[in-house]
Write a protein that holds these residues in place. Sequence first.
Motif, PDB file in Angstrom:
ATOM      1  N   ALA A  75     -13.440  10.656  27.118  1.00 53.35           N
ATOM      2  CA  ALA A  75     -12.500  10.157  25.980  1.00 53.35           C
ATOM      3  C   ALA A  75     -12.346   8.440  26.441  1.00 53.35           C
ATOM      4  O   ALA A  75     -12.391   8.185  27.543  1.00 53.35           O
ATOM      5  CB  ALA A  75     -10.925  10.730  26.339  1.00 53.35           C
ATOM      6  N   ARG A  76     -12.265   7.882  25.255  1.00 54.05           N
ATOM      7  CA  ARG A  76     -12.190   6.545  25.374  1.00 54.05           C
ATOM      8  C   ARG A  76     -10.871   6.184  25.063  1.00 54.05           C
ATOM      9  O   ARG A  76     -10.254   6.361  24.020  1.00 54.05           O
ATOM     10  CB  ARG A  76     -13.266   6.104  24.806  1.00 54.05           C
ATOM     11  N   CYS A 136      -8.928  14.781  17.443  1.00 57.26           N
ATOM     12  CA  CYS A 136      -9.923  15.264  18.405  1.00 57.26           C
ATOM     13  C   CYS A 136     -11.190  15.102  17.913  1.00 57.26           C
ATOM     14  O   CYS A 136     -12.289  15.215  18.725  1.00 57.26           O
ATOM     15  CB  CYS A 136      -9.754  16.708  18.677  1.00 57.26           C
ATOM     16  N   GLY A 137     -11.580  14.673  16.860  1.00 52.98           N
ATOM     17  CA  GLY A 137     -13.070  14.282  16.121  1.00 52.98           C
ATOM     18  C   GLY A 137     -13.715  15.612  15.642  1.00 52.98           C
ATOM     19  O   GLY A 137     -15.044  15.572  15.347  1.00 52.98           O
ATOM     20  N   ARG A 138     -13.234  16.844  15.792  1.00 56.91           N
ATOM     21  CA  ARG A 138     -13.933  17.876  15.380  1.00 56.91           C
ATOM     22  C   ARG A 138     -14.282  17.924  14.037  1.00 56.91           C
ATOM     23  O   ARG A 138     -13.531  17.620  13.228  1.00 56.91           O
ATOM     24  CB  ARG A 138     -13.043  19.365  15.468  1.00 56.91           C
ATOM     25  N   ALA A 139     -15.537  18.265  13.740  1.00 57.11           N
ATOM     26  CA  ALA A 139     -16.203  18.374  12.368  1.00 57.11           C
ATOM     27  C   ALA A 139     -16.452  19.597  11.790  1.00 57.11           C
ATOM     28  O   ALA A 139     -16.510  20.646  12.800  1.00 57.11           O
ATOM     29  CB  ALA A 139     -17.351  17.519  12.497  1.00 57.11           C
ATOM     30  N   TRP A 143      -6.255   5.207  21.602  1.00 59.02           N
ATOM     31  CA  TRP A 143      -7.452   6.188  21.879  1.00 59.02           C
ATOM     32  C   TRP A 143      -8.528   5.907  20.755  1.00 59.02           C
ATOM     33  O   TRP A 143      -8.487   5.763  19.603  1.00 59.02           O
ATOM     34  CB  TRP A 143      -6.812   7.343  21.786  1.00 59.02           C
ATOM     35  N   LEU A 144      -9.739   5.673  21.451  1.00 57.81           N
ATOM     36  CA  LEU A 144     -10.979   5.298  20.602  1.00 57.81           C
ATOM     37  C   LEU A 144     -11.899   6.627  20.180  1.00 57.81           C
ATOM     38  O   LEU A 144     -12.818   6.281  19.545  1.00 57.81           O
ATOM     39  CB  LEU A 144     -11.796   4.292  21.457  1.00 57.81           C
ATOM     40  N   GLY A 145     -11.611   7.597  20.975  1.00 60.78           N
ATOM     41  CA  GLY A 145     -12.479   8.971  20.472  1.00 60.78           C
ATOM     42  C   GLY A 145     -12.530   9.864  21.604  1.00 60.78           C
ATOM     43  O   GLY A 145     -12.416   9.494  22.875  1.00 60.78           O
ATOM     44  N   LEU A 146     -13.320  11.173  21.175  1.00 60.15           N
ATOM     45  CA  LEU A 146     -13.481  11.954  22.316  1.00 60.15           C
ATOM     46  C   LEU A 146     -14.773  12.599  22.002  1.00 60.15           C
ATOM     47  O   LEU A 146     -15.381  12.806  21.074  1.00 60.15           O
ATOM     48  CB  LEU A 146     -12.453  13.179  22.135  1.00 60.15           C
ATOM     49  N   GLU A 147     -15.632  12.853  23.196  1.00 59.66           N
ATOM     50  CA  GLU A 147     -16.786  13.559  22.888  1.00 59.66           C
ATOM     51  C   GLU A 147     -16.772  15.077  23.882  1.00 59.66           C
ATOM     52  O   GLU A 147     -16.372  14.615  25.158  1.00 59.66           O
ATOM     53  CB  GLU A 147     -18.013  12.576  23.584  1.00 59.66           C
TER      54      GLU A 147
END
Length: 132
Positions: free
Chosen positions: A99-100, A6-9, A77-81
């Motif tokens: 989502a890409r 999910c890309g959460r930081a 899946w390339l990423g989520l913003e």
Amino acid sequence: MAACPCGRADARSRPLAYAACCARFIESFDSAPAPDAESLMRSRYAAFVLERADYLLATWHTSQRPPGIEFDPGVKWLGLEVRQHRVLDDSHAEVEFVARQKSPGSPAVRLHERSRFVREAGRWYYVDGDQL
């Protein structure tokens, strides 16, 4: 430690590990519901990446839930913003995201959606969304 899809930081902009992020919701759905609509949306993205149809169906509101989910082979899946998380009231929220993904032999595509979520009996569910 693998980063969560999910890309959460964290506060220092370091990617959170899957085990410290969406895994608790996906792997323990019965005992660990997502605390808000954004967390549910992020965990649903991670479930798409991991092809966890069980979690996706369990977190889809019954009024819109499909009978099943099939994953396209080879999709990456390339990423989520997450662009916006808006709480409308105690039981309704919206999340705007991009989502890409890329299918084999095709150019990458973007899914830009404003999703609607509802909370029932203490759990958030995805209802539907509008493509933007």
